[in-house]
Design a protein around this motif. Structure first.
Motif, PDB file in Angstrom:
ATOM      1  N   GLN A  76       0.845  -1.200   0.000  1.00  0.00           N
ATOM      2  CA  GLN A  76       0.000   0.000   0.000  1.00  0.00           C
ATOM      3  C   GLN A  76       0.878   1.246   0.000  1.00  0.00           C
ATOM      4  O   GLN A  76       1.921   1.262   0.648  1.00  0.00           O
ATOM      5  CB  GLN A  76      -0.865   0.060   1.269  1.00  0.00           C
ATOM      6  CG  GLN A  76      -1.985  -0.956   1.313  1.00  0.00           C
ATOM      7  CD  GLN A  76      -2.791  -0.842   2.599  1.00  0.00           C
ATOM      8  OE1 GLN A  76      -3.046   0.239   3.092  1.00  0.00           O
ATOM      9  NE2 GLN A  76      -3.182  -1.989   3.137  1.00  0.00           N
ATOM     10  N   ASN A 116      -5.267   4.675  -2.612  1.00  0.00           N
ATOM     11  CA  ASN A 116      -5.934   4.419  -1.332  1.00  0.00           C
ATOM     12  C   ASN A 116      -7.414   4.795  -1.349  1.00  0.00           C
ATOM     13  O   ASN A 116      -8.107   4.640  -0.349  1.00  0.00           O
ATOM     14  CB  ASN A 116      -5.223   5.177  -0.200  1.00  0.00           C
ATOM     15  CG  ASN A 116      -3.896   4.531   0.165  1.00  0.00           C
ATOM     16  OD1 ASN A 116      -3.804   3.304   0.279  1.00  0.00           O
ATOM     17  ND2 ASN A 116      -2.859   5.328   0.303  1.00  0.00           N
ATOM     18  N   HIS A 117      -7.895   5.284  -2.496  1.00  0.00           N
ATOM     19  CA  HIS A 117      -9.296   5.729  -2.575  1.00  0.00           C
ATOM     20  C   HIS A 117     -10.074   5.108  -3.719  1.00  0.00           C
ATOM     21  O   HIS A 117     -11.287   5.002  -3.652  1.00  0.00           O
ATOM     22  CB  HIS A 117      -9.346   7.258  -2.677  1.00  0.00           C
ATOM     23  CG  HIS A 117      -8.797   7.920  -1.464  1.00  0.00           C
ATOM     24  ND1 HIS A 117      -9.516   8.015  -0.298  1.00  0.00           N
ATOM     25  CD2 HIS A 117      -7.570   8.432  -1.205  1.00  0.00           C
ATOM     26  CE1 HIS A 117      -8.765   8.598   0.616  1.00  0.00           C
ATOM     27  NE2 HIS A 117      -7.576   8.862   0.108  1.00  0.00           N
ATOM     28  N   GLU A 118      -9.373   4.714  -4.789  1.00  0.00           N
ATOM     29  CA  GLU A 118     -10.071   4.113  -5.923  1.00  0.00           C
ATOM     30  C   GLU A 118      -9.479   2.750  -6.233  1.00  0.00           C
ATOM     31  O   GLU A 118      -8.408   2.397  -5.750  1.00  0.00           O
ATOM     32  CB  GLU A 118      -9.982   5.054  -7.135  1.00  0.00           C
ATOM     33  CG  GLU A 118     -10.733   6.361  -6.847  1.00  0.00           C
ATOM     34  CD  GLU A 118     -10.776   7.299  -8.044  1.00  0.00           C
ATOM     35  OE1 GLU A 118     -10.586   6.831  -9.183  1.00  0.00           O
ATOM     36  OE2 GLU A 118     -11.008   8.493  -7.827  1.00  0.00           O
ATOM     37  N   ILE A 134      -4.261   8.290  -4.793  1.00  0.00           N
ATOM     38  CA  ILE A 134      -5.456   7.755  -5.463  1.00  0.00           C
ATOM     39  C   ILE A 134      -5.619   6.250  -5.214  1.00  0.00           C
ATOM     40  O   ILE A 134      -6.730   5.738  -5.121  1.00  0.00           O
ATOM     41  CB  ILE A 134      -5.419   8.052  -6.986  1.00  0.00           C
ATOM     42  CG1 ILE A 134      -6.758   7.692  -7.632  1.00  0.00           C
ATOM     43  CG2 ILE A 134      -4.266   7.335  -7.680  1.00  0.00           C
ATOM     44  CD1 ILE A 134      -6.873   8.139  -9.090  1.00  0.00           C
ATOM     45  N   PRO A 150      -1.801   8.855   2.542  1.00  0.00           N
ATOM     46  CA  PRO A 150      -3.250   8.631   2.685  1.00  0.00           C
ATOM     47  C   PRO A 150      -4.057   9.300   1.572  1.00  0.00           C
ATOM     48  O   PRO A 150      -5.179   8.875   1.296  1.00  0.00           O
ATOM     49  CB  PRO A 150      -3.581   9.246   4.054  1.00  0.00           C
ATOM     50  CG  PRO A 150      -2.427  10.103   4.415  1.00  0.00           C
ATOM     51  CD  PRO A 150      -1.232   9.599   3.680  1.00  0.00           C
ATOM     52  N   LYS A 151      -3.483  10.317   0.918  1.00  0.00           N
ATOM     53  CA  LYS A 151      -4.220  11.026  -0.133  1.00  0.00           C
ATOM     54  C   LYS A 151      -4.021  10.406  -1.514  1.00  0.00           C
ATOM     55  O   LYS A 151      -4.641  10.832  -2.489  1.00  0.00           O
ATOM     56  CB  LYS A 151      -3.787  12.501  -0.172  1.00  0.00           C
ATOM     57  CG  LYS A 151      -4.195  13.263   1.081  1.00  0.00           C
ATOM     58  CD  LYS A 151      -3.816  14.729   0.980  1.00  0.00           C
ATOM     59  CE  LYS A 151      -4.294  15.488   2.209  1.00  0.00           C
ATOM     60  NZ  LYS A 151      -3.675  16.812   2.310  1.00  0.00           N
TER      61      LYS A 151
END
Lengths: 153, 153
Positions: A109, A118-120, A116, A113-114
């Protein structure tokens, strides 16, 4: 090393793979990378064993399982100095070292935290910028993920 | 059983705890319940070992560690038939069986995705309604979580 020889002797496997010199704190990361929770092969895991070279180490012995190069090199993320012994008929027939790959796709990972990833639903993609200490540069956000803050997917 | 005796002999520990008769597929759950990833004691884990009574089993041997009753009984969630041998000076000085507790607070997740415990910072709380097969009734939503669909927190 005497310690290793003694362990191999008492726990000898007929055919399979011994992964030695895993840092103690990273044993369960190596288990996760190789998916050992889900296989049916007989295995022995030792942790917090005395090591003359690294203070404390872990070792994995798996019967009747031989890893592909790709699998072995993915271990590098958690255990860059691991050494593999390939065992056939109770004898070490081959010794292999982990080689840190140039790129890592998936598995790790991104520390940002920002990012992409980690979000999509985007597969992580890293360039290994420091093979000795394991430092990965994210292809998306360019932040550096190190071995110490590495989390597996 | 001969198999067990042989293993204990070759891997003897001086002082510590042996947890035997863990179902193979639940070894890593037991490790998580006991927090063995984070301790520094020397340990040996065997998995997918031959067992005369249960087909395939796992075993955990930990040096210089003796568990409290509460810890032992929490293992019941993953390994209700586990047996513990307490070792002192290479001898088994005590044998203990896991006892399934009446209630489980924390540790397990409720299987119901709509349960409040899966959405807010509320500690899970279950009544054990079937001790043999491990069935837990959630105190909040009353849904039953079984050993097979058990996920740990």
């Amino acid at each position: 090393m005497n310690t290793d020889k003694k362990e191999l002797r008492v726990n000898a496997i007929k055919n399979g793979t011994v992964i030695d010199h895993i840092p103690s704190e990273d044993l369960f990361k190596v288990i996760k990378i190789l998916g050992l929770q889900n296989i049916k092969n007989t295995m022995t895991l030792g942790n917090n064993l005395e090591s003359k070279t690294q203070g404390s180490k872990a070792i994995i012995k798996i019967s009747e399982l031989f890893f592909k190069d790709d699998d072995i090199n993915r271990i590098a993320l958690a255990a860059p100095n691991a050494k593999l012994n390939i065992i056939k008929n109770y004898e070490v027939v081959e010794k292999r070292q982990v080689e840190v790959p140039d790129t890592i796709i998936g598995i790790a990972q991104c520390v940002n935290p920002k990012c992409i990833t980690n979000h999509e639903a985007v597969q992580t993609h890293f360039i290994v910028v420091d093979k000795k200490n394991i430092e990965l540069r994210c292809q998306y956000c360019e932040k550096i993920t190190t071995r110490k803050n590495l989390r597996l997917q």
